[in-house]
Scaffold this motif. Structure first.
Motif, short mmCIF file in Angstrom:
data_model
loop_
_atom_site.label_atom_id
_atom_site.label_comp_id
_atom_site.label_asym_id
_atom_site.label_seq_id
_atom_site.Cartn_x
_atom_site.Cartn_y
_atom_site.Cartn_z
N SER A 21 73.22 -15.73 49.96
CA SER A 21 73.99 -14.82 49.10
C SER A 21 73.77 -13.36 49.48
O SER A 21 74.71 -12.55 49.42
CB SER A 21 73.60 -15.04 47.63
OG SER A 21 72.22 -14.82 47.42
N ASN A 22 72.58 -13.00 49.88
CA ASN A 22 72.28 -11.61 50.25
C ASN A 22 73.16 -11.12 51.39
O ASN A 22 73.59 -9.96 51.41
CB ASN A 22 70.80 -11.49 50.63
CG ASN A 22 70.41 -10.12 51.10
OD1 ASN A 22 70.64 -9.13 50.42
ND2 ASN A 22 69.82 -10.04 52.29
N LEU A 23 73.46 -11.99 52.36
CA LEU A 23 74.28 -11.62 53.52
C LEU A 23 75.69 -12.17 53.42
O LEU A 23 76.49 -12.03 54.35
CB LEU A 23 73.62 -12.13 54.81
CG LEU A 23 72.20 -11.64 55.10
CD1 LEU A 23 71.72 -12.18 56.45
CD2 LEU A 23 72.13 -10.11 55.10
N LEU A 24 76.00 -12.83 52.29
CA LEU A 24 77.30 -13.48 52.07
C LEU A 24 77.56 -14.59 53.08
O LEU A 24 78.70 -14.82 53.51
CB LEU A 24 78.45 -12.46 52.09
CG LEU A 24 78.39 -11.33 51.05
CD1 LEU A 24 79.69 -10.52 51.05
CD2 LEU A 24 78.11 -11.87 49.65
N ILE A 25 76.51 -15.31 53.45
CA ILE A 25 76.62 -16.49 54.30
C ILE A 25 76.58 -17.72 53.40
O ILE A 25 75.64 -17.90 52.63
CB ILE A 25 75.48 -16.55 55.34
CG1 ILE A 25 75.63 -15.41 56.35
CG2 ILE A 25 75.45 -17.90 56.06
CD1 ILE A 25 74.47 -15.28 57.33
N ASP A 26 77.63 -18.56 53.47
CA ASP A 26 77.69 -19.71 52.57
C ASP A 26 77.60 -21.04 53.29
O ASP A 26 78.02 -22.08 52.78
CB ASP A 26 78.95 -19.65 51.70
CG ASP A 26 80.24 -19.75 52.51
OD1 ASP A 26 80.16 -19.85 53.76
OD2 ASP A 26 81.32 -19.73 51.90
N ASN A 27 77.04 -21.02 54.49
CA ASN A 27 76.85 -22.25 55.28
C ASN A 27 75.36 -22.58 55.28
O ASN A 27 74.55 -21.83 55.82
CB ASN A 27 77.37 -22.04 56.71
CG ASN A 27 77.26 -23.30 57.54
OD1 ASN A 27 76.17 -23.79 57.81
ND2 ASN A 27 78.40 -23.83 57.95
N ARG B 115 68.85 -22.46 59.96
CA ARG B 115 68.54 -22.00 61.31
C ARG B 115 67.95 -20.58 61.30
O ARG B 115 67.03 -20.28 62.06
CB ARG B 115 69.79 -22.06 62.20
CG ARG B 115 70.27 -23.48 62.46
CD ARG B 115 71.45 -23.52 63.40
NE ARG B 115 72.01 -24.86 63.51
CZ ARG B 115 71.52 -25.84 64.27
NH1 ARG B 115 70.43 -25.61 65.00
NH2 ARG B 115 72.08 -27.03 64.31
N LEU B 116 68.46 -19.71 60.45
CA LEU B 116 67.91 -18.35 60.36
C LEU B 116 66.49 -18.37 59.81
O LEU B 116 65.61 -17.65 60.30
CB LEU B 116 68.82 -17.47 59.49
CG LEU B 116 70.21 -17.19 60.07
CD1 LEU B 116 71.10 -16.51 59.02
CD2 LEU B 116 70.13 -16.34 61.33
N GLY B 117 66.26 -19.21 58.79
CA GLY B 117 64.91 -19.34 58.27
C GLY B 117 63.95 -19.90 59.30
O GLY B 117 62.79 -19.46 59.42
N GLU B 118 64.41 -20.87 60.08
CA GLU B 118 63.58 -21.46 61.12
C GLU B 118 63.24 -20.45 62.21
O GLU B 118 62.11 -20.44 62.73
CB GLU B 118 64.30 -22.66 61.74
CG GLU B 118 63.48 -23.40 62.78
CD GLU B 118 64.22 -24.57 63.38
OE1 GLU B 118 63.67 -25.68 63.38
OE2 GLU B 118 65.38 -24.38 63.84
N PHE C 141 76.77 -15.03 60.69
CA PHE C 141 75.56 -15.69 61.17
C PHE C 141 75.16 -15.15 62.52
O PHE C 141 73.97 -14.92 62.80
CB PHE C 141 75.82 -17.20 61.24
CG PHE C 141 74.80 -17.95 62.06
CD1 PHE C 141 73.54 -18.21 61.56
CD2 PHE C 141 75.11 -18.40 63.34
CE1 PHE C 141 72.59 -18.90 62.31
CE2 PHE C 141 74.18 -19.09 64.10
CZ PHE C 141 72.91 -19.35 63.58
N THR C 142 76.14 -14.90 63.37
CA THR C 142 75.85 -14.40 64.73
C THR C 142 75.13 -13.07 64.69
O THR C 142 74.16 -12.85 65.42
CB THR C 142 77.17 -14.26 65.52
OG1 THR C 142 77.80 -15.54 65.60
CG2 THR C 142 76.90 -13.75 66.93
#
Length: 603
Positions: free
Chosen positions: A313-319, A325-328, A371-372
């Motif tokens: 939600s912070n970056l408006l990414i809903d996937n 993958r970003l957390g990893e 995401f990119t």
């Protein structure tokens, strides 16, 4: 508690530090005891990344005893991100293994001439070369160290590339992604050329018959607790939908009051789609950890709420797969996902404002929902490349660099976690007064605003938008959670105060009441405040980011305005702190059994 092993990496020497009994009595263990141990060394002049700076790993009095969620330890020192008190709580199995090796803490100073790791096995101590593991990620490092020492059952705490390169929000990690994430202790460890600490022991924990009985009943009760069952089924991100409904789940770097894509990244979505299993820390009956599969057959750590909100939600990414993958990536590099995603959110926000341009980003389009862009910024931060160099210093430094310091959502240099106080007002005081900067673990008061109270110790319910009238209640809750961080019990464990007193009395031979427990928490909270006062913190530091003073236009908290000044005035009165300086009063410190601290602060 067992002795603490003091290690000087410069001179390659060790000695045992025996904890004074009166300190154990007054502070128990964990972060509270660490504050007392480190009090004299944490000065305003101390450079957190200097060889002299302490790095203290320390257990609680019940660590490893199979009590309810007692497999935790804490890492303390001076934060390079805030220049204030630092503590970072972590689970897994490393802390209990250290105790089995004969110690309840490691007090590390100095700096090795080249990269090293430490090997501690039942009183035997070695400093080993770490050249071949320097630069490896946290998971590879653990496996390489285990393979080299060749002892089945050894546990390894490590840093990743972020800690090696001095990223100010780098983590220390153990087991499968258990993180001491906040305050940059990974950077302190890296500044000492220390890549890892491996421990192993066979010593058995001596527990009393009474403790065994109380422990068994406490674990059975906890396993059936409603909150514990939800955490087991949905993980901590199971709260996402309710938090979004209340307007407390930040969206678009705290500038939107709602997030339409919450269903796509929630704990329920994870359970229904990619969850393949759960994981638990030592002795924990909750098992809130997530194990997920993104369709490639690889078992991955699933994100908890802070990471879901930070990269969702912070970056408006809903996937959800993108969030995983970003957390990893953060985990492998050894970076705090809260500070990383917060700083990236500020970069997106300043890009939208036109303060950051394509020239500043090297042509990278920082579009909301990208995401990119988020993935590339993580790489750039760790490499300290391009705009990543200034981002590696955190959101406050990024804001200052682009003439927008007041746009950074941080308190005292620590990025705010993902519980917007416009939705749950008690968090305003939690953030403004936390001893380590904006922190939700020193008081996760949003749970009280959700309705989880402890009336028997004076933690009552106030409307989630109440303000000054709940100040004393917030202070009481901070004392309660300070106790958790001294025992050390996970804040997800709904273990009643009376049960916790029974556990301590049974194992430690105390004769405490619940009020003794709360007084111990209050004593440590005031000690940490005094440490920060000595390092330069004043009442002026107790404030909120600008955005929190601007009401949301939509969502569950639309139209609500915080009165932080009124809340702080009531809070100081409840705490017995001097309203001009923000220091604990001399009378309060003496009342808490801290006359020497009172003398230092007041003469």
């Amino acid at each position: 508690m067992l002795p603490i092993l003091k290690i000087d990496l410069t001179n390659n020497t060790t000695e045992d530090f025996v904890i004074p009994k009166e300190w154990e009595r007054d502070f128990l263990g964990g972060a509270s005891l660490a504050a007392r141990i480190l009090y004299s060394t944490l000065t305003k002049e101390l450079d957190p990344l200097s060889p002299e700076s302490p790095l203290l790993f320390i257990n609680g009095p019940l660590t490893g005893t199979n009590g309810p969620t007692t497999g935790r330890f804490v890492i303390c020192g001076k934060s390079p991100a805030t220049n204030l008190w630092a503590e970072s709580n972590i689970g897994g199995f490393w802390g209990p293994e250290l105790r089995k090796a004969g110690y309840d803490g490691l007090w590390i100073t100095g700096k090795a001439q080249s990269p090293v790791y430490l090997w501690i096995e039942e009183g035997r101590f070695e400093v080993r070369d770490a050249a071949r593991i320097w630069g490896k990620d946290i998971y590879i490092t653990q496996e390489m160290v285990k393979e080299e020492i060749g002892v089945k059952g050894a546990r390894v705490a490590v840093i990743g590339e972020a800690g090696e390169r001095g990223i100010l929000f780098s983590s220390i990690c153990c087991d499968h992604g258990r993180m001491a994430g906040r305050t940059g202790m990974g950077a302190v460890m890296g500044s000492k050329n220390l890549k890892a600490v491996a421990v192993y022991g066979k010593n058995k924990f001596e527990v009393t018959e009474k403790y065994t009985q109380v422990r068994s009943e406490a674990n059975r009760t906890l396993k059936q607790d409603n909150e514990a069952r939800i955490l087991h089924e949905l993980g901590s991100s199971g709260v996402a939908n309710y938090a979004e409904y209340l307007g407390s789940m930040p969206s678009k770097y705290y500038h939107k009051g709602s997030f339409e894509g919450v269903d796509n990244i929630s704990g329920s979505k994870m359970t229904e789609s990619i969850l393949t299993g759960t994981s638990a820390c030592q002795g924990c009956v909750i098992a809130c950890g997530r194990v997920v599969n993104l369709g490639d057959g690889v078992k991955r750590k699933g994100p908890e709420y802070e990471t879901v909100a930070g990269f969702g939600s912070n970056l408006l990414i809903d996937n959800l797969s993108d969030v995983v993958r970003l957390g990893e990536m953060c985990d492998k590099y050894g970076m705090d996902s809260i500070s990383t995603s917060n700083t990236i959110g500020l970069a997106f926000h300043l890009f939208e404002m036109g303060k950051i341009t394509l020239q500043d980003t090297g042509g990278l389009d920082l579009a909301w929902g990208s995401f990119t862009a988020a993935r590339q910024l993580i790489h750039m931060i760790v490499r300290r490349e391009g705009i990543g160099e200034i981002m590696s210093k955190g959101s406050l430094a990024l804001g200052k660099a682009f003439g927008a310091e007041d746009e950074a959502v941080q308190v005292n240099g620590l990025e705010v976690a993902y519980h917007d106080p416009r939705g749950v007002s008690g968090m305003a005081l939690s953030y403004a007064t936390s001893p380590r900067g904006a922190c939700h673990n020193q008081s996760d008061y949003f749970f009280v605003d959700f309705g989880h109270t402890y009336e028997n110790i004076g933690i009552n319910y106030f409307d989630r938008h109440a303000q000054a009238e709940k100040a004393a209640n917030v202070a009481r809750h901070q004392d309660w959670r300070t106790h958790f961080n001294s025992v050390i019990i996970c804040i997800f464990a709904n273990v009643p105060p009376e049960t916790q007193v029974d556990l301590l009395n049974a194992q430690l031979g105390l004769n405490w009441t619940t009020e003794d427990l709360m007084k111990s928490g209050e004593r440590a909270w005031n000690l940490k405040r005094a440490i920060n006062n000595r390092m330069g913190l004043t009442r002026a530091n107790d404030k909120l980011p600008k955005v929190f003073l601007e009401p949301h236009q939509e969502g569950g908290a639309a139209g609500f305005a915080l009165d932080i000044d009124g809340m702080l005035s009531a809070y100081y009165e409840a705490r017995g702190w001097d309203t001009q300086t923000g220091r604990p009063s001399k009378e309060k410190l003496v009342e808490l059994g801290l006359p020497e601290i009172a003398k230092d602060l007041w003469g």
